[in-house]
Design a protein around this motif. Sequence first.
Motif, PDB file in Angstrom:
ATOM      1  N   ILE A  42       1.013  -1.175  -0.187  1.00 37.53           N
ATOM      2  CA  ILE A  42       0.000   0.021  -0.016  1.00 37.53           C
ATOM      3  C   ILE A  42       0.920   1.314   0.094  1.00 37.53           C
ATOM      4  O   ILE A  42       1.922   1.399   0.549  1.00 37.53           O
ATOM      5  CB  ILE A  42      -0.768   0.108   1.252  1.00 37.53           C
ATOM      6  N   GLU A  43       0.504   2.252  -0.679  1.00 38.73           N
ATOM      7  CA  GLU A  43       1.356   3.512  -0.726  1.00 38.73           C
ATOM      8  C   GLU A  43       0.773   4.244   0.415  1.00 38.73           C
ATOM      9  O   GLU A  43      -0.375   4.660   0.716  1.00 38.73           O
ATOM     10  CB  GLU A  43       0.905   4.311  -2.098  1.00 38.73           C
ATOM     11  N   TYR A  44       1.974   4.308   1.627  1.00 44.19           N
ATOM     12  CA  TYR A  44       1.422   5.140   2.705  1.00 44.19           C
ATOM     13  C   TYR A  44       2.449   6.071   3.098  1.00 44.19           C
ATOM     14  O   TYR A  44       3.629   5.600   3.087  1.00 44.19           O
ATOM     15  CB  TYR A  44       1.435   3.760   3.882  1.00 44.19           C
ATOM     16  N   TYR A  45       2.068   7.284   3.050  1.00 44.11           N
ATOM     17  CA  TYR A  45       2.752   8.204   3.221  1.00 44.11           C
ATOM     18  C   TYR A  45       4.020   8.350   2.309  1.00 44.11           C
ATOM     19  O   TYR A  45       5.302   8.601   2.738  1.00 44.11           O
ATOM     20  CB  TYR A  45       3.525   8.644   4.445  1.00 44.11           C
ATOM     21  N   THR A  64     -12.608 -17.167   5.279  1.00 45.41           N
ATOM     22  CA  THR A  64     -12.931 -15.484   5.350  1.00 45.41           C
ATOM     23  C   THR A  64     -11.707 -15.179   6.215  1.00 45.41           C
ATOM     24  O   THR A  64     -11.208 -15.749   7.107  1.00 45.41           O
ATOM     25  CB  THR A  64     -13.925 -15.107   6.088  1.00 45.41           C
ATOM     26  N   LEU A  65     -10.861 -14.003   5.467  1.00 45.63           N
ATOM     27  CA  LEU A  65      -9.708 -13.408   6.024  1.00 45.63           C
ATOM     28  C   LEU A  65     -10.618 -11.982   6.631  1.00 45.63           C
ATOM     29  O   LEU A  65     -11.427 -11.252   5.964  1.00 45.63           O
ATOM     30  CB  LEU A  65      -8.772 -12.756   5.001  1.00 45.63           C
ATOM     31  N   LYS A  66     -10.108 -11.600   7.869  1.00 43.19           N
ATOM     32  CA  LYS A  66     -10.599 -10.246   8.522  1.00 43.19           C
ATOM     33  C   LYS A  66      -9.122  -9.271   8.540  1.00 43.19           C
ATOM     34  O   LYS A  66      -8.105  -9.861   9.082  1.00 43.19           O
ATOM     35  CB  LYS A  66     -10.994 -10.729   9.864  1.00 43.19           C
ATOM     36  N   ILE A  67      -9.415  -8.310   7.998  1.00 42.65           N
ATOM     37  CA  ILE A  67      -8.248  -7.192   7.934  1.00 42.65           C
ATOM     38  C   ILE A  67      -8.643  -6.094   8.693  1.00 42.65           C
ATOM     39  O   ILE A  67      -9.632  -5.246   8.039  1.00 42.65           O
ATOM     40  CB  ILE A  67      -7.841  -6.759   6.516  1.00 42.65           C
ATOM     41  N   ALA A  68      -7.934  -5.662   9.827  1.00 46.36           N
ATOM     42  CA  ALA A  68      -8.330  -4.500  10.687  1.00 46.36           C
ATOM     43  C   ALA A  68      -7.254  -3.466  10.374  1.00 46.36           C
ATOM     44  O   ALA A  68      -6.209  -3.723  10.970  1.00 46.36           O
ATOM     45  CB  ALA A  68      -8.453  -4.896  12.036  1.00 46.36           C
ATOM     46  N   VAL A  69      -7.230  -2.808   9.597  1.00 48.51           N
ATOM     47  CA  VAL A  69      -6.273  -1.656   9.451  1.00 48.51           C
ATOM     48  C   VAL A  69      -6.163  -0.585  10.361  1.00 48.51           C
ATOM     49  O   VAL A  69      -7.045  -0.354  11.041  1.00 48.51           O
ATOM     50  CB  VAL A  69      -6.804  -0.616   8.163  1.00 48.51           C
ATOM     51  N   PHE A  70      -4.776  -0.523  10.810  1.00 47.35           N
ATOM     52  CA  PHE A  70      -4.474   0.546  12.070  1.00 47.35           C
ATOM     53  C   PHE A  70      -4.897   2.071  11.862  1.00 47.35           C
ATOM     54  O   PHE A  70      -5.481   2.591  12.534  1.00 47.35           O
ATOM     55  CB  PHE A  70      -2.902   0.482  12.195  1.00 47.35           C
ATOM     56  N   ASP A  71      -4.621   2.424  10.652  1.00 53.91           N
ATOM     57  CA  ASP A  71      -4.995   3.809  10.218  1.00 53.91           C
ATOM     58  C   ASP A  71      -6.393   3.878   9.311  1.00 53.91           C
ATOM     59  O   ASP A  71      -6.234   3.475   8.143  1.00 53.91           O
ATOM     60  CB  ASP A  71      -3.751   4.585   9.370  1.00 53.91           C
ATOM     61  N   ARG A  72      -7.318   4.144   9.673  1.00 49.38           N
ATOM     62  CA  ARG A  72      -8.758   4.108   9.234  1.00 49.38           C
ATOM     63  C   ARG A  72      -8.540   5.060   7.982  1.00 49.38           C
ATOM     64  O   ARG A  72      -9.660   4.831   7.022  1.00 49.38           O
ATOM     65  CB  ARG A  72      -9.801   4.289  10.079  1.00 49.38           C
ATOM     66  N   ASN A  73      -7.992   5.774   7.906  1.00 50.52           N
ATOM     67  CA  ASN A  73      -7.857   6.980   6.608  1.00 50.52           C
ATOM     68  C   ASN A  73      -7.222   6.359   5.431  1.00 50.52           C
ATOM     69  O   ASN A  73      -7.895   6.716   4.292  1.00 50.52           O
ATOM     70  CB  ASN A  73      -6.775   8.134   6.911  1.00 50.52           C
ATOM     71  N   ILE A  74      -6.763   4.873   5.285  1.00 51.44           N
ATOM     72  CA  ILE A  74      -6.306   4.154   4.244  1.00 51.44           C
ATOM     73  C   ILE A  74      -7.122   3.148   3.862  1.00 51.44           C
ATOM     74  O   ILE A  74      -6.786   2.169   3.071  1.00 51.44           O
ATOM     75  CB  ILE A  74      -4.746   3.847   4.277  1.00 51.44           C
ATOM     76  N   LEU A  75      -8.313   3.153   4.676  1.00 56.48           N
ATOM     77  CA  LEU A  75      -9.199   2.038   4.401  1.00 56.48           C
ATOM     78  C   LEU A  75      -9.473   1.691   2.935  1.00 56.48           C
ATOM     79  O   LEU A  75      -9.448   0.541   2.246  1.00 56.48           O
ATOM     80  CB  LEU A  75     -10.324   2.093   5.341  1.00 56.48           C
TER      81      LEU A  75
END
Length: 185
Positions: A42-45, A64-75
Amino acid sequence: MHNSILHDTRNRMEKCLSIFQNNINNMRIGRASTGLVDNICIEYYGVKTPLKELANITIENSNTLKIAVFDRNILNVVEKEIFHSKLEVTPLVHDHVIRIIIPSLTEERRKKLCKHLQSDAEHTRISIRNMRRDANDNLKNLVKQKVITIDIERMTQHEIQALTDKYIKQINNFFIKKKTEIMRV
């Protein structure tokens, strides 16, 4: 000098085998695995960052895979990257969590995966053989430059051939194991 050629060839072959293993382990075979998203960045900063460093990835159930993103701005960015990846799945976003449902494999898809697996295995075998050829060419150059003798060249060529046989056998074993795993219903 010939030992460095042998050592370098062994390292290159090991790296090639490792890449092949990684590729076949990331093949989707109808079950959820956290390894499926290992190659997604992912392009992050301004920096390409692996998804596993930006999110908590867990297996919710067998498909099923569950992905909880730490920074919700990049969801949304994560969702788009997953959608456009080679996984051929549609991510579902709900309550700041992305879920990836892995559909069951059809027989047609299984055969397609096996063809892709066979192609990947053959390319890896070719790479191993090319490494053998390069090492043998380097040995011939050392003989021409009179750095090593013909006896040392032949001995080292036999060792390189043994390495080649060893790694090709490992590739074949991984291929057969993964193929039976894919074709198992």
